[in-house]
Design a protein around this motif. Structure first.
Motif, mmCIF file in Angstrom:
data_model
loop_
_atom_site.group_PDB
_atom_site.id
_atom_site.type_symbol
_atom_site.label_atom_id
_atom_site.label_comp_id
_atom_site.label_asym_id
_atom_site.label_seq_id
_atom_site.Cartn_x
_atom_site.Cartn_y
_atom_site.Cartn_z
ATOM 1 N N PHE A 79 0.860 -1.183 0.000
ATOM 2 C CA PHE A 79 0.000 0.000 0.000
ATOM 3 C C PHE A 79 0.897 1.234 0.000
ATOM 4 C CE2 PHE A 79 0.634 -1.655 4.273
ATOM 5 C CZ PHE A 79 1.135 -0.560 4.962
ATOM 6 N N PRO A 80 0.364 2.395 -0.343
ATOM 7 C CA PRO A 80 1.193 3.607 -0.355
ATOM 8 C C PRO A 80 1.831 3.868 1.004
ATOM 9 C CG PRO A 80 -0.859 3.997 -1.518
ATOM 10 C CD PRO A 80 -0.988 2.644 -0.878
ATOM 11 N N GLY A 81 3.139 4.034 1.005
ATOM 12 C CA GLY A 81 3.874 4.261 2.242
ATOM 13 C C GLY A 81 4.333 3.003 2.940
ATOM 14 N N SER A 82 4.169 1.853 2.306
ATOM 15 C CA SER A 82 4.514 0.585 2.971
ATOM 16 C C SER A 82 5.971 0.208 2.763
ATOM 17 C CB SER A 82 3.626 -0.553 2.449
ATOM 18 O OG SER A 82 3.822 -0.742 1.057
ATOM 19 N N ILE A 83 6.456 -0.598 3.707
ATOM 20 C CA ILE A 83 7.736 -1.292 3.574
ATOM 21 C C ILE A 83 7.394 -2.775 3.514
ATOM 22 C CG2 ILE A 83 9.994 -1.754 4.593
ATOM 23 C CD1 ILE A 83 9.657 1.188 4.051
ATOM 24 N N LEU A 84 7.725 -3.443 2.426
ATOM 25 C CA LEU A 84 7.468 -4.878 2.332
ATOM 26 C C LEU A 84 8.540 -5.628 3.104
ATOM 27 C CD1 LEU A 84 5.837 -7.240 1.223
ATOM 28 C CD2 LEU A 84 7.320 -7.188 -0.802
ATOM 29 N N VAL A 85 8.121 -6.368 4.134
ATOM 30 C CA VAL A 85 9.030 -7.131 4.985
ATOM 31 C C VAL A 85 8.790 -8.613 4.706
ATOM 32 C CG1 VAL A 85 9.732 -7.661 7.343
ATOM 33 C CG2 VAL A 85 8.984 -5.335 6.738
ATOM 34 N N ILE A 86 9.812 -9.307 4.211
ATOM 35 C CA ILE A 86 9.682 -10.715 3.829
ATOM 36 C C ILE A 86 10.583 -11.565 4.715
ATOM 37 C CG2 ILE A 86 9.797 -12.391 1.966
ATOM 38 C CD1 ILE A 86 9.785 -10.035 -0.003
ATOM 39 N N ALA A 87 9.979 -12.442 5.503
ATOM 40 C CA ALA A 87 10.726 -13.432 6.273
ATOM 41 C C ALA A 87 10.850 -14.683 5.405
ATOM 42 C CB ALA A 87 10.002 -13.746 7.582
ATOM 43 N N SER A 88 12.081 -15.052 5.071
ATOM 44 C CA SER A 88 12.312 -16.083 4.054
ATOM 45 C C SER A 88 12.197 -17.503 4.579
ATOM 46 C CB SER A 88 13.706 -15.895 3.447
ATOM 47 O OG SER A 88 14.709 -16.223 4.407
ATOM 48 N N GLY A 89 12.140 -17.682 5.902
ATOM 49 C CA GLY A 89 12.158 -19.032 6.448
ATOM 50 C C GLY A 89 13.520 -19.688 6.346
#
Length: 236
Positions: A79-89
């Motif tokens: 969404f606008p203003g978001s930081i995508l945080v991905i936990a890779s496992g």
């Protein structure tokens, strides 16, 4: 979730990660800074936003078989203003995203990507100007080896000192040349206000030192952390 009228995000973006880290430490939240092993694709590039979270797992050695999320999930939760945080496992062999996905994320309003996995198409993403923080760069495509299994849930990433930092959807994230810090959303007001006061005090300290003051005396006259309010948040 929209960030258009988020006063705290705008104020957080004007601070330094070191100031926010000091306030979080003094407030009683020691697990807030991501590990230095997660490095910036473009060192020194600043970003601030609110977390959109995704968790995945390696396909070939997954302990349990979980339904995979659609490949469009990364874009759909942005969404606008978001930081995508991905936990890779724990997966680092192949890239979790490349240039095309990065472009789609940026077009959707994503401010940055933070992951403990790998990415590829580094030069292409640098040219986009999308800040990325990751554990590795690789030419290998991870699409055949990794899958997303959950979105919009709390995730953990490696923290400074060997612990884990929890990131919940909507948490505030600030990144700059020193690293990345996470501020739980329920305490953003006190943390930002106290960090702004710390910034004011440090400016006074800087002025007095440049005017010839002795460091010990100047610091004694301008206590940096007496104003910081204790808070309750995630433990390490």
């Amino acid at each position: 979730m929209t960030e258009r009228n988020d006063q705290w995000l705008g104020r957080l973006a004007k601070l330094e990660s070191g100031q926010v880290s000091d306030v979080l430490d003094e407030a009683g939240i020691p697990c807030h800074a991501l590990s230095a092993e997660l490095f910036a694709l473009s060192p020194g590039k600043r970003f601030a936003g609110r977390a959109a979270t995704l968790r995945g797992e390696p396909i070939l050695n997954a302990r349990t078989v979980s339904p995979a999320l659609p490949v469009e999930t990364m874009e759909s939760i942005t969404f606008p203003g978001s930081i995508l945080v991905i936990a890779s496992g724990g997966y680092r062999t192949g890239a979790l995203l490349g240039g095309f996905v990065a472009y789609s994320l940026q077009r959707a309003g994503c401010q940055a990507v933070v992951t403990d996995g790998a990415i590829r198409d580094a030069e292409e993403i640098r040219a986009l100007g999308l800040p990325c923080v990751q554990s590795a760069l690789t030419p290998v495509n991870g699409a055949r080896r990794w899958r997303a299994v959950a979105a919009g849930i709390p995730v953990t990433l490696p923290g400074s000192g060997g612990g884990l930092v929890q990131v919940a959807p909507g948490d505030y994230i600030l990144g700059d040349g020193d690293g990345v810090v996470v501020v739980p959303q329920q305490m953003i007001a006190s943390v930002v206000e106290d960090a702004e006061e710390l910034l004011r005090i440090e400016r006074v300290i800087g002025d007095e030192l440049r005017a010839g003051g002795e460091r010990a005396e100047v610091f004694r006259a301008n206590p940096r952390f007496a104003h910081v309010r204790p808070v309750t948040g995630p433990s390490c």
